[in-house]
Motif scaffolding. Structure first.
Motif, PDB file in Angstrom:
ATOM      1  N   GLN A  51       0.796  -1.218   0.000  1.00  0.00           N
ATOM      2  CA  GLN A  51       0.000   0.000   0.000  1.00  0.00           C
ATOM      3  C   GLN A  51       0.836   1.280   0.000  1.00  0.00           C
ATOM      4  O   GLN A  51       0.563   2.196  -0.794  1.00  0.00           O
ATOM      5  CB  GLN A  51      -0.960  -0.007   1.195  1.00  0.00           C
ATOM      6  N   PRO A  52       1.872   1.401   0.865  1.00  0.00           N
ATOM      7  CA  PRO A  52       2.661   2.647   0.841  1.00  0.00           C
ATOM      8  C   PRO A  52       3.347   2.869  -0.501  1.00  0.00           C
ATOM      9  O   PRO A  52       3.455   4.011  -0.963  1.00  0.00           O
ATOM     10  CB  PRO A  52       3.693   2.432   1.962  1.00  0.00           C
ATOM     11  N   LEU A  53       3.808   1.800  -1.129  1.00  0.00           N
ATOM     12  CA  LEU A  53       4.458   1.935  -2.429  1.00  0.00           C
ATOM     13  C   LEU A  53       3.448   2.359  -3.488  1.00  0.00           C
ATOM     14  O   LEU A  53       3.742   3.194  -4.351  1.00  0.00           O
ATOM     15  CB  LEU A  53       5.107   0.609  -2.833  1.00  0.00           C
ATOM     16  N   ALA A  54       2.257   1.774  -3.442  1.00  0.00           N
ATOM     17  CA  ALA A  54       1.214   2.154  -4.391  1.00  0.00           C
ATOM     18  C   ALA A  54       0.814   3.610  -4.196  1.00  0.00           C
ATOM     19  O   ALA A  54       0.632   4.353  -5.166  1.00  0.00           O
ATOM     20  CB  ALA A  54       0.001   1.242  -4.230  1.00  0.00           C
ATOM     21  N   ASP A  55       0.682   4.026  -2.942  1.00  0.00           N
ATOM     22  CA  ASP A  55       0.332   5.418  -2.644  1.00  0.00           C
ATOM     23  C   ASP A  55       1.394   6.383  -3.168  1.00  0.00           C
ATOM     24  O   ASP A  55       1.093   7.529  -3.516  1.00  0.00           O
ATOM     25  CB  ASP A  55       0.158   5.617  -1.142  1.00  0.00           C
ATOM     26  N   ALA A  56       2.636   5.898  -3.218  1.00  0.00           N
ATOM     27  CA  ALA A  56       3.734   6.731  -3.708  1.00  0.00           C
ATOM     28  C   ALA A  56       3.833   6.708  -5.230  1.00  0.00           C
ATOM     29  O   ALA A  56       4.698   7.366  -5.806  1.00  0.00           O
ATOM     30  CB  ALA A  56       5.061   6.258  -3.097  1.00  0.00           C
ATOM     31  N   GLY A  57       2.951   5.937  -5.868  1.00  0.00           N
ATOM     32  CA  GLY A  57       2.917   5.927  -7.331  1.00  0.00           C
ATOM     33  C   GLY A  57       3.622   4.788  -8.007  1.00  0.00           C
ATOM     34  O   GLY A  57       3.784   4.802  -9.229  1.00  0.00           O
ATOM     35  N   ASP A  58       4.060   3.786  -7.246  1.00  0.00           N
ATOM     36  CA  ASP A  58       4.754   2.648  -7.848  1.00  0.00           C
ATOM     37  C   ASP A  58       3.766   1.800  -8.655  1.00  0.00           C
ATOM     38  O   ASP A  58       2.841   1.206  -8.108  1.00  0.00           O
ATOM     39  CB  ASP A  58       5.392   1.806  -6.739  1.00  0.00           C
ATOM     40  N   ALA A  61       3.614  -2.013  -7.706  1.00  0.00           N
ATOM     41  CA  ALA A  61       2.890  -2.244  -6.450  1.00  0.00           C
ATOM     42  C   ALA A  61       1.384  -2.143  -6.684  1.00  0.00           C
ATOM     43  O   ALA A  61       0.606  -2.924  -6.127  1.00  0.00           O
ATOM     44  CB  ALA A  61       3.338  -1.230  -5.391  1.00  0.00           C
ATOM     45  N   LYS A  62       0.968  -1.205  -7.518  1.00  0.00           N
ATOM     46  CA  LYS A  62      -0.454  -1.091  -7.842  1.00  0.00           C
ATOM     47  C   LYS A  62      -0.943  -2.344  -8.564  1.00  0.00           C
ATOM     48  O   LYS A  62      -2.058  -2.816  -8.329  1.00  0.00           O
ATOM     49  CB  LYS A  62      -0.704   0.145  -8.704  1.00  0.00           C
ATOM     50  N   TRP A  63      -0.116  -2.877  -9.439  1.00  0.00           N
ATOM     51  CA  TRP A  63      -0.481  -4.100 -10.166  1.00  0.00           C
ATOM     52  C   TRP A  63      -0.659  -5.268  -9.215  1.00  0.00           C
ATOM     53  O   TRP A  63      -1.626  -6.024  -9.298  1.00  0.00           O
ATOM     54  CB  TRP A  63       0.577  -4.382 -11.219  1.00  0.00           C
ATOM     55  N   LYS A  64       0.262  -5.399  -8.267  1.00  0.00           N
ATOM     56  CA  LYS A  64       0.157  -6.504  -7.316  1.00  0.00           C
ATOM     57  C   LYS A  64      -1.060  -6.334  -6.408  1.00  0.00           C
ATOM     58  O   LYS A  64      -1.750  -7.313  -6.094  1.00  0.00           O
ATOM     59  CB  LYS A  64       1.431  -6.603  -6.475  1.00  0.00           C
ATOM     60  N   LEU A  65      -1.337  -5.108  -5.977  1.00  0.00           N
ATOM     61  CA  LEU A  65      -2.528  -4.863  -5.171  1.00  0.00           C
ATOM     62  C   LEU A  65      -3.796  -5.180  -5.973  1.00  0.00           C
ATOM     63  O   LEU A  65      -4.747  -5.771  -5.457  1.00  0.00           O
ATOM     64  CB  LEU A  65      -2.568  -3.402  -4.718  1.00  0.00           C
ATOM     65  N   ALA A  66      -3.796  -4.778  -7.241  1.00  0.00           N
ATOM     66  CA  ALA A  66      -4.947  -5.059  -8.099  1.00  0.00           C
ATOM     67  C   ALA A  66      -5.181  -6.558  -8.198  1.00  0.00           C
ATOM     68  O   ALA A  66      -6.325  -7.034  -8.121  1.00  0.00           O
ATOM     69  CB  ALA A  66      -4.723  -4.454  -9.484  1.00  0.00           C
ATOM     70  N   GLN A  67      -4.107  -7.330  -8.363  1.00  0.00           N
ATOM     71  CA  GLN A  67      -4.231  -8.788  -8.424  1.00  0.00           C
ATOM     72  C   GLN A  67      -4.892  -9.339  -7.161  1.00  0.00           C
ATOM     73  O   GLN A  67      -5.780 -10.193  -7.229  1.00  0.00           O
ATOM     74  CB  GLN A  67      -2.857  -9.420  -8.600  1.00  0.00           C
ATOM     75  N   LEU A  68      -4.422  -8.850  -6.004  1.00  0.00           N
ATOM     76  CA  LEU A  68      -4.968  -9.338  -4.744  1.00  0.00           C
ATOM     77  C   LEU A  68      -6.444  -8.977  -4.604  1.00  0.00           C
ATOM     78  O   LEU A  68      -7.273  -9.814  -4.225  1.00  0.00           O
ATOM     79  CB  LEU A  68      -4.165  -8.760  -3.573  1.00  0.00           C
ATOM     80  N   TYR A  69      -6.783  -7.732  -4.902  1.00  0.00           N
ATOM     81  CA  TYR A  69      -8.167  -7.299  -4.759  1.00  0.00           C
ATOM     82  C   TYR A  69      -9.090  -8.049  -5.713  1.00  0.00           C
ATOM     83  O   TYR A  69     -10.191  -8.451  -5.345  1.00  0.00           O
ATOM     84  CB  TYR A  69      -8.281  -5.791  -5.003  1.00  0.00           C
ATOM     85  N   GLU A  82      -9.706  -0.194 -10.499  1.00  0.00           N
ATOM     86  CA  GLU A  82      -9.112   1.141 -10.524  1.00  0.00           C
ATOM     87  C   GLU A  82      -7.590   1.064 -10.409  1.00  0.00           C
ATOM     88  O   GLU A  82      -6.860   1.762 -11.136  1.00  0.00           O
ATOM     89  CB  GLU A  82      -9.686   1.997  -9.402  1.00  0.00           C
ATOM     90  N   LEU A  83      -7.097   0.225  -9.518  1.00  0.00           N
ATOM     91  CA  LEU A  83      -5.648   0.042  -9.392  1.00  0.00           C
ATOM     92  C   LEU A  83      -5.062  -0.556 -10.661  1.00  0.00           C
ATOM     93  O   LEU A  83      -3.957  -0.202 -11.079  1.00  0.00           O
ATOM     94  CB  LEU A  83      -5.338  -0.863  -8.192  1.00  0.00           C
ATOM     95  N   LEU A  84      -5.804  -1.473 -11.262  1.00  0.00           N
ATOM     96  CA  LEU A  84      -5.346  -2.088 -12.503  1.00  0.00           C
ATOM     97  C   LEU A  84      -5.195  -1.040 -13.603  1.00  0.00           C
ATOM     98  O   LEU A  84      -4.204  -1.035 -14.345  1.00  0.00           O
ATOM     99  CB  LEU A  84      -6.344  -3.166 -12.932  1.00  0.00           C
ATOM    100  N   LYS A  85      -6.162  -0.145 -13.705  1.00  0.00           N
ATOM    101  CA  LYS A  85      -6.081   0.930 -14.693  1.00  0.00           C
ATOM    102  C   LYS A  85      -4.854   1.803 -14.440  1.00  0.00           C
ATOM    103  O   LYS A  85      -4.139   2.174 -15.369  1.00  0.00           O
ATOM    104  CB  LYS A  85      -7.351   1.790 -14.648  1.00  0.00           C
TER     105      LYS A  85
END
Length: 282
Positions: A51-58, A61-69, A82-85
């Motif tokens: 989450q902190p990496l995604a919040d920082a724009g990585d 990290a957003k891709w991995k979070l999207a996979q989990l969600y 939304e994270l996937l986009k």
């Protein structure tokens, strides 16, 4: 860059722990910890690292979070899309491929073969040679075959325009070489596009596709090593698919499963471990 961090993070466990975490740097260490947590099915811990990496724009990290969600582990499907986009727009090829499949299927986004073609085309440009590129190319071909010439022209134009905006992540390392040769989407041969009718029995999960029969054993070994526990005890089924001008592919599948719920549960575990899968059947 994000893709480089991924290749560094997906390393033997010995490199994830201790002094190596210091050598990799804070962001890489966080990604390594997230990957390790996902492999151990500790999804809350993985999300806390990502989450902190995604919040920082990585983007990765957003891709991995999207996979989990999207696999139902924390967050919601809406947040996952939304994270996937965002990851796709950040240039993550695997996210672009998965987003293209969602548009092709109309899952979480309005169904649009033009949008599907655009994102799959971007994925084929940015993916390193290997599994991800083959799956994106195969899905792109399938979408291309089911749209009109006018739609295809529109899709090509949209893809060319998008390529000037959504550049692939730089320094993408190549996929690990298969032991004897070569698979998504991801989420996909119809890598992740569904069959015309959903099977009610004899359900299998398609994991990958390779262009040479001799490559099957090596790709199966690579998948088992990459995905781990979700494939323990699973039997391999190989299906030959002649895609005309695209050539012949050999689809790697597991199953059959007793029912759709069991197959879906296994697919979620596979995706959470970084793999991809598609429900297929007679």
């Amino acid at each position: 860059m994000a893709a480089t961090r991924l290749r560094t993070a997906v390393a033997p466990l010995a490199l994830i722990l201790g002094l190596s975490a210091v050598l990799m740097g804070p962001a890489r260490a966080d990604l390594a910890a997230a990957e390790a947590a996902i492999a151990a099915k500790k999804y809350d811990a993985a999300i806390a690292e990502l989450q902190p990496l995604a919040d920082a724009g990585d983007g990765y990290a957003k891709w991995k979070l999207a996979q989990l969600y999207l696999a139902g582990h924390g967050g919601s499907a809406t947040e996952g899309v939304e994270l996937l986009k965002q990851a796709a727009e950040a240039g993550e090829p695997e996210a672009q491929s998965r987003l293209g499949v969602l548009y092709a299927k109309g899952e979480g986004v309005p169904q649009s073969d033009v949008e599907a073609y655009k994102w799959l085309s971007l994925a084929t440009r940015g993916a390193a040679p290997g599994v991800s590129r083959v799956m994106a190319e195969t899905n792109q071909s399938i979408v291309s075959q089911r749209i009109t010439a006018e739609q295809r022209a529109e899709a090509v134009a949209a893809s060319e325009q998008a390529a000037t905006v959504y550049q692939p992540a730089a320094s993408a390392a190549p996929e690990p070489a298969p032991v004897v040769t070569e698979t998504p989407p991801a989420d996909t041969e119809v890598a992740s596009l569904p069959p015309a009718e959903e099977p009610v029995s004899g359900i299998r999960l398609q994991l990958a596709s390779v262009p040479n029969e001799a490559d099957v054993d090596g790709e199966w070994a690579r998948l088992k090593k990459r995905i781990g526990a979700p494939l323990d005890g699973q039997s391999l089924h190989v299906e030959r698919a002649d895609l005309g001008t695209k050539g012949v592919f050999y689809r790697l599948q597991i199953g059959p499963f007793a029912d759709r719920a069991t197959a879906n549960a296994t697919c979620k575990d596979i995706k959470a471990a970084g793999g991809d899968c598609l429900l297929v059947g007679p």
